[in-house]
Design an enzyme around this catalytic site. Structure first.
Site, PDB file in Angstrom:
ATOM      1  N   ASP A 100       1.241  -7.645   2.335  1.00  0.00           N
ATOM      2  CA  ASP A 100       1.390  -6.247   1.675  1.00  0.00           C
ATOM      3  C   ASP A 100       2.609  -5.639   1.920  1.00  0.00           C
ATOM      4  OD1 ASP A 100       0.701  -3.512   1.707  1.00  0.00           O
ATOM      5  OD2 ASP A 100      -0.711  -3.350   3.385  1.00  0.00           O
ATOM      6  N   SER A 116       4.187   2.363   8.002  1.00  0.00           N
ATOM      7  CA  SER A 116       3.694   1.351   6.998  1.00  0.00           C
ATOM      8  C   SER A 116       5.032   1.134   6.240  1.00  0.00           C
ATOM      9  CB  SER A 116       2.839   1.858   6.192  1.00  0.00           C
ATOM     10  OG  SER A 116       1.624   1.788   6.782  1.00  0.00           O
ATOM     11  N   HIS A 163       0.748  -1.322   0.155  1.00  0.00           N
ATOM     12  CA  HIS A 163       0.016   0.024  -0.015  1.00  0.00           C
ATOM     13  C   HIS A 163       0.765   1.172  -0.006  1.00  0.00           C
ATOM     14  CE1 HIS A 163       0.017  -0.168   4.567  1.00  0.00           C
ATOM     15  NE2 HIS A 163      -0.006   1.088   4.469  1.00  0.00           N
TER      16      HIS A 163
HETATM   17  N1  ARG Z   1      -4.374   0.604   7.610  1.00  0.00           N
HETATM   18  C1  ARG Z   1      -3.322   0.455   6.922  1.00  0.00           C
HETATM   19  C2  ARG Z   1      -2.391   1.925   7.309  1.00  0.00           C
HETATM   20  O1  ARG Z   1      -2.777   2.708   7.606  1.00  0.00           O
HETATM   21  C3  ARG Z   1      -3.471   0.756   5.377  1.00  0.00           C
HETATM   22  C4  ARG Z   1      -3.817  -0.327   4.573  1.00  0.00           C
HETATM   23  C5  ARG Z   1      -3.949  -0.204   3.106  1.00  0.00           C
HETATM   24  N2  ARG Z   1      -5.024  -1.064   2.868  1.00  0.00           N
HETATM   25  C6  ARG Z   1      -6.305  -0.818   2.591  1.00  0.00           C
HETATM   26  N3  ARG Z   1      -6.890  -2.124   2.283  1.00  0.00           N
HETATM   27  N4  ARG Z   1      -6.672   0.311   2.134  1.00  0.00           N
HETATM   28  O2  ARG Z   1      -0.791   1.713   7.399  1.00  0.00           O
END
Ligand code: ARG
Length: 724
Positions: free
Chosen positions: A231, A659, A91
């Protein structure tokens, strides 16, 4: 007796404090030498110097700061080979991967693995490597005015931050253009640090799993455990002569890093040491109690509404047409990610009684101020209360700019064109107008690559609706309220009428306008009138109140933080995240989020098979992957239990920006890549939850399984140092 008990209580309090705190904290690197003992007690086999040293190559040298082309930070990565190969989240690479995709060669959807350096593709972001940290507190603070005028003080501080950064950069001499220096406040401006980043701009995509592996589970699983997402995506840093940053050039060579992570594929155990280094963006762990109320009752719910409406519009087209899906993929993911987070925060702030918890801390602070007769902090709580009395009125206008207006492409274009207006009004600046317009025109192909008329028309109507219905109309630009009245608040009709008259709704019209920009045309443009009107009129009207509010809050925050530090001078106090590198340490741990539930600390391929739903937008997966999983064809990536582990949990303390961060074992070896947090602790930016806050990580064995066995990119393993 009482006295004795007090003493005992105090000891207990310190003991518990340290226990609960062991895992809270996004620690700045300049504090970690003081944490060495507690880290080693948790299982670290290294010294603090091995993690962060100013004298020798160390772990921090392998931690990558992902920054966009304007050098704004957005994610973290970790170097895993001598040839500048680095891992980050899928992501995080998403925007770059989307931009490299076409309808004919849709690598976002199909995945991609470069078979040689020559096949690696230029990515649209920069990376920074932290080379130095310098304490510049006195350079900033000593020069500030000491009077009561807080806005004068904050203006002066902002100016000093800029000039110190510029001065330090100048001192770098010939190399200065390869560096970004950020001067950043810690503890709400009680300390300032200069961060030196060496910035590399030639970054190339090496590999990514297909979207239905890299984003398996989609928005439904986002922010949730149990998780089954790979991811990750992989990039390479390229350097010019002497291993130094250089513009993209075919002749550039892979960057030879000072340090890279060895990869351990033995698999983590429950309770084994886990540590994360990365770039958490922002936390607000000292938000005043009234602020907590504002966020949970007003701010977050409004943002959720505005975002949800736009997401519904996106979805209605994206789910029907793969071309539109590709076009809006990145915007959708970004909007949706924080839509869900804000929704969770609004309710978790209440459920976890964060208002009461904060209030209790404030009462303790107030009692200490009173008992010690400390005049310096006598007004802090009052200042806060005064500031928050006006927050609801003033605070929402910026939010609607961010979540509303900026999510409408035509309004964005119009706001960008606002830079032309003052130039056009000055007859002597014809050449500058030409130049600025030509620059805007050069971006049009790219801008309209992600522009679908039916979506943008509906988004425009939705944004107009929210502005007029949600905000105090007296503060809105007249161009907007008049138009709404004229259309009897029929926002579709209103958007339609604006669309017909505006140049900011098609590439052709914009190109024509930019070729020979006319001031009259710009000022008469209805989308321009609304977007620019919002920007200028509202800021003009709100400016005095905003300045006052920022001054009050800034001062209250700074004094409160100073007071807290003074109240417990011996405690190590971890400052809020501010986009600088931090370390968090803890363990691999299961959790119980609710009564009668227990979540194991890892997931396996069984869960992928269970969730697999062919044809579903979120839970589809490549049939070949499911086959491999059913055959348990995992090779060296199988755990001792024979299973392929997919994701695991730690009690590390991270937030957005982390992330893609490396998850590291007690020997300093890479065991995973952090990518999310759990739902129960979704409000963790406001309060840490030692009992059940977890970081969700991709197991490095799943990442390598996808790269090697599924993706066939085994040649990349030769670059890595793998510990079996
Ligand atoms: N919740 C994750 C973060 O803020 C991002 C995940 C991205 N994936 C998604 N399905 N939008 O780091």
């Amino acid at each position: 007796m009482k006295k004795k008990l007090m003493g005992l209580l105090l000891v207990l309090a310190i003991g518990f404090g340290q226990q609960a705190r062991a895992d809270e904290g996004m620690w700045p690197l300049f504090l970690i030498s003081q944490l060495q003992d507690s880290m080693q007690a948790r299982g670290l086999k290294l010294t603090a110097e091995d993690i962060y040293s100013i004298n020798k190559a160390c772990i921090k040298d392998a931690v990558v700061r992902l920054m966009n082309k304007q050098n704004r930070m957005f994610c973290t990565g970790e170097i895993i080979s001598q040839e500048g190969l680095f891992l980050t989240n899928h992501h995080c690479g998403y925007g770059a991967i989307q931009e490299l995709s076409t309808n004919e060669d849709n690598i976002l959807s199909n995945g991609f693995w470069a078979k040689s350096h020559a096949e690696e593709r230029p990515a649209n972001f920069n990376i920074g490597l932290l080379s130095k940290i310098e304490d510049v507190t006195s350079m900033i603070i000593d020069s500030l005015p000491t009077g009561d005028d807080e806005s004068a003080r904050s203006k002066a501080a902002a100016a000093m931050v800029k000039s110190v950064a510029a001065k330090l950069k100048e001192a770098l001499g010939d190399d200065k253009d390869m560096y970004v220096i950020e001067v950043v406040p810690f503890w709400s401006g009680n300390r300032y640090m200069a961060m030196y980043y060496q910035v590399f701009t030639d970054i190339r995509l090496v590999g990514t799993p297909p979207e239905n592996i890299g984003k398996f589970g989609g928005e439904t699983d986002n922010w949730e455990w149990p998780r089954h997402t790979c991811d990750i995506s992989i990039f390479r840093i390229y350097a010019g002569a002497n291993n130094k940053p250089a513009k993209f050039d075919k002749e550039n060579k892979p960057y030879a890093p000072k340090y890279f992570f060895p990869i351990n594929i033995q698999g983590p155990q429950e309770k084994s040491y886990a540590m994360i280094l990365g770039y958490p963006g922002r936390t607000q762990r000292s938000t005043f109690s009234e602020g907590i109320k504002f966020y949970s009752e007003t701010e977050r719910p409004m943002r959720v509404k505005v975002r949800r409406d736009i997401l519904d519009i996106y979805e209605s087209y994206m789910h029907k047409d793969p071309k539109i899906k590709l076009m809006y993929a990145d915007k959708y993911a970004g909007l949706s990610n924080y839509w869900k987070k804000f929704m969770g925060e609004a309710s978790a702030l209440k459920k976890l009684n964060i208002y009461d918890r904060r209030k209790a801390e404030e009462n303790k602070f107030a009692a200490w101020v009173k008992n010690t007769n400390n005049a310096k902090y006598a007004d802090v709580i009052n200042n806060y209360n005064e500031a928050y009395a006006s927050v609801a009125k003033v605070g929402m206008f910026g939010v609607y700019l961010q979540d509303g207006i900026s999510n409408s492409q035509p309004m964005n274009f119009a706001m960008a064109a606002a830079a032309l207006e003052p130039l056009m009004m000055d007859k002597t600046k014809k050449d500058e107008v030409k130049k600025a317009a030509a620059e805007m025109a050069a971006d049009l192909d790219k801008d309209f690559k992600e522009f679908y008329d039916p979506i943008e028309q509906k988004v425009l109507a939705s944004v107009l609706m929210h502005l007029v219905e949600d905000l105090d109309n007296a503060s809105l630009p007249k161009s907007l309220t008049d138009l709404a009245a004229k259309h009897n608040k029929d926002y579709n009709a209103m958007a339609d009428a604006m669309w017909k008259k505006s140049v900011f709704v098609s590439q052709e019209k914009m190109a024509k306008f930019l070729k020979s920009p006319s001031l009259k045309k710009l000022q008469k443009d209805p989308i321009y009138a609304v977007a620019n009107g919002y920007l200028t009129e509202v800021t003009k009207k709100m400016q005095p109140q905003m300045m006052k509010l920022n001054g009050q809050l800034g001062k209250a925050n700074r004094l409160y933080q100073a007071g807290v530090l003074e109240m417990s001078p011996n405690a190590l106090n971890n400052p809020d995240a501010n986009g600088t590198m931090r370390m968090t340490y803890g363990r691999v741990l299961p959790y119980s989020g609710k009564d009668a539930t227990f979540f194991k600390e890892f997931t396996t391929s069984r869960g992928v098979i269970e969730k697999y739903t062919p044809g579903d937008v979120e839970f589809d997966a490549p049939a070949r992957l499911i086959d491999m999983m059913k055959k348990k064809d995992f090779g060296q990536y199988a755990d001792k239990d024979g299973e392929l582990h997919i994701c695991f949990l730690t009690d590390n303390d991270i937030t957005g920006g982390n992330s893609g961060s490396p998850v590291i074992n007690g020997n300093g070896e890479l065991i995973g890549t952090a990518f999310d947090g759990n739902w129960e602790a979704i409000a963790s930016d406001f309060a840490f939850e030692p009992e059940f806050q977890r970081t969700i990580c991709v197991d490095i064995r799943y990442s390598l399984f996808i790269l090697d066995k599924f993706g066939g990119a085994s040649h990349l393993l030769k670059e890595m140092k793998i510990i079996r």
